[in-house]
Scaffold this active site. Sequence first.
Site, PDB file in Angstrom:
ATOM      1  N   ARG A  98      50.708  37.148  22.858  1.00 15.23           N
ATOM      2  CA  ARG A  98      49.676  37.285  21.810  1.00 15.23           C
ATOM      3  C   ARG A  98      50.334  37.918  20.571  1.00 15.23           C
ATOM      4  NH1 ARG A  98      45.286  41.194  23.962  1.00 15.23           N
ATOM      5  NH2 ARG A  98      44.969  39.473  25.406  1.00 15.23           N
ATOM      6  N   HIS A 127      51.064  42.046  25.896  1.00 21.52           N
ATOM      7  CA  HIS A 127      50.963  40.631  25.490  1.00 21.52           C
ATOM      8  C   HIS A 127      51.878  40.351  24.290  1.00 21.52           C
ATOM      9  CE1 HIS A 127      47.555  39.152  27.911  1.00 21.52           C
ATOM     10  NE2 HIS A 127      46.967  40.306  27.712  1.00 21.52           N
ATOM     11  N   ASP A 134      46.659  37.128  31.100  1.00 18.27           N
ATOM     12  CA  ASP A 134      45.253  37.234  31.519  1.00 18.27           C
ATOM     13  C   ASP A 134      44.966  35.971  32.306  1.00 18.27           C
ATOM     14  OD1 ASP A 134      45.069  39.511  29.968  1.00 18.27           O
ATOM     15  OD2 ASP A 134      43.946  38.567  28.342  1.00 18.27           O
ATOM     16  N   GLU A 192      41.067  46.051  34.059  1.00 23.61           N
ATOM     17  CA  GLU A 192      40.787  44.609  33.933  1.00 23.61           C
ATOM     18  C   GLU A 192      41.407  43.839  35.107  1.00 23.61           C
ATOM     19  OE1 GLU A 192      42.576  43.773  30.112  1.00 23.61           O
ATOM     20  OE2 GLU A 192      40.947  44.748  29.030  1.00 23.61           O
ATOM     21  N   HIS A 195      44.079  41.134  33.929  1.00 26.89           N
ATOM     22  CA  HIS A 195      45.250  41.424  33.089  1.00 26.89           C
ATOM     23  C   HIS A 195      46.403  41.985  33.926  1.00 26.89           C
ATOM     24  CE1 HIS A 195      47.343  43.050  29.385  1.00 26.89           C
ATOM     25  NE2 HIS A 195      47.931  43.703  30.372  1.00 26.89           N
TER      26      HIS A 195
HETATM   27  C1  LIG Z   1      41.652  42.000  25.307  1.00 29.73           C
HETATM   28  C2  LIG Z   1      42.041  41.880  26.762  1.00 29.73           C
HETATM   29  N1  LIG Z   1      42.020  40.525  27.163  1.00 29.73           N
HETATM   30  C3  LIG Z   1      43.413  42.492  26.979  1.00 29.73           C
HETATM   31  O1  LIG Z   1      44.377  41.789  27.054  1.00 29.73           O
HETATM   32  N2  LIG Z   1      43.458  43.827  27.053  1.00 29.73           N
HETATM   33  C4  LIG Z   1      44.702  44.529  27.169  1.00 29.73           C
HETATM   34  C5  LIG Z   1      44.497  46.001  27.388  1.00 29.73           C
HETATM   35  C6  LIG Z   1      45.576  44.321  25.930  1.00 29.73           C
HETATM   36  O2  LIG Z   1      45.024  44.149  24.841  1.00 29.73           O
HETATM   37  O3  LIG Z   1      46.798  44.419  26.078  1.00 29.73           O
HETATM   38 ZN    ZN Z   2      45.405  41.024  28.797  1.00 33.62          ZN
END
Ligand SMILES: C[C@@H](N)C(=O)N[C@H](C)C(=O)O
Ligand code: ZN
Length: 215
Positions: A98, A127, A134, A192, A195
């Site tokens: 990400r 990420h 995820d 989560e 994750h």
């Molecule tokens: C936003 C959620 N899908 C996620 O990935 N949370 C973790 C903590 C992150 O943002 O790294």
């Molecule tokens: Zn995540």
Amino acid sequence: MLHTVKAYYFFALLFISCAAKPPRETGNFKPTDLVEIITLDSTIKLDIRYATSNNFVGRPVYQEARAFLQRPAAEALVKINASLRPLGYGLLVFDGYRPWSVTKLFWDITTEENKKFVADPKKGSRHNRGCAVDLSLYELSTGKEVTMTGIYDEMSERSFPDYKGGTAQQRKLRDLLREKMELNGFTVYPYEWWHYDFNGWQQYRISNIQFSEIR
Ligand SMILES: C[C@@H](N)C(=O)N[C@H](C)C(=O)O
Ligand SMILES: [Zn+2]
């Protein structure tokens, strides 16, 4: 009117997150080697929610519905997917690498109370290092996503990996995913069930490149 104010607020935050810069990191890092997961195994399914409006932001934040991970993490997912096949399940990926700007946007739009469900951009998300994924499971016989104890990105206790509620079948599937992930070098995030961080994530840098720039 409220809709217009909300849209204005969102685009202001989007602008801020795109203009902001990731934290400076010093030290020795492994070279970034992001690989598109489905090029290693096309039976790993994708449901890239952040490329749609079906996510906690309510708008797409990715332009492309693609998922990348650092190569060793992606190779571990291939092994996990193969080990689930005899049990009738496959992996369903919601997100991998990400860009940091998206982590900044998530942080900025999330209330204080729910900040445990998003990473602090000052530290970066795993990420952003290409070392977090995820994901959930899908049934091989139907191609459908299984039902877990809570839904993806739900900001409630149902998301905790040790949540005792839900049905026995939901907990069984959540724990099956966890067992396979942990056997193959991943650690679940304490808030989560979906994750997972790939062990050794500290060895990779935070990146902020867009999917279209990944070579
Ligand atoms: C936003 C959620 N899908 C996620 O990935 N949370 C973790 C903590 C992150 O943002 O790294
Ligand atoms: Zn995540």
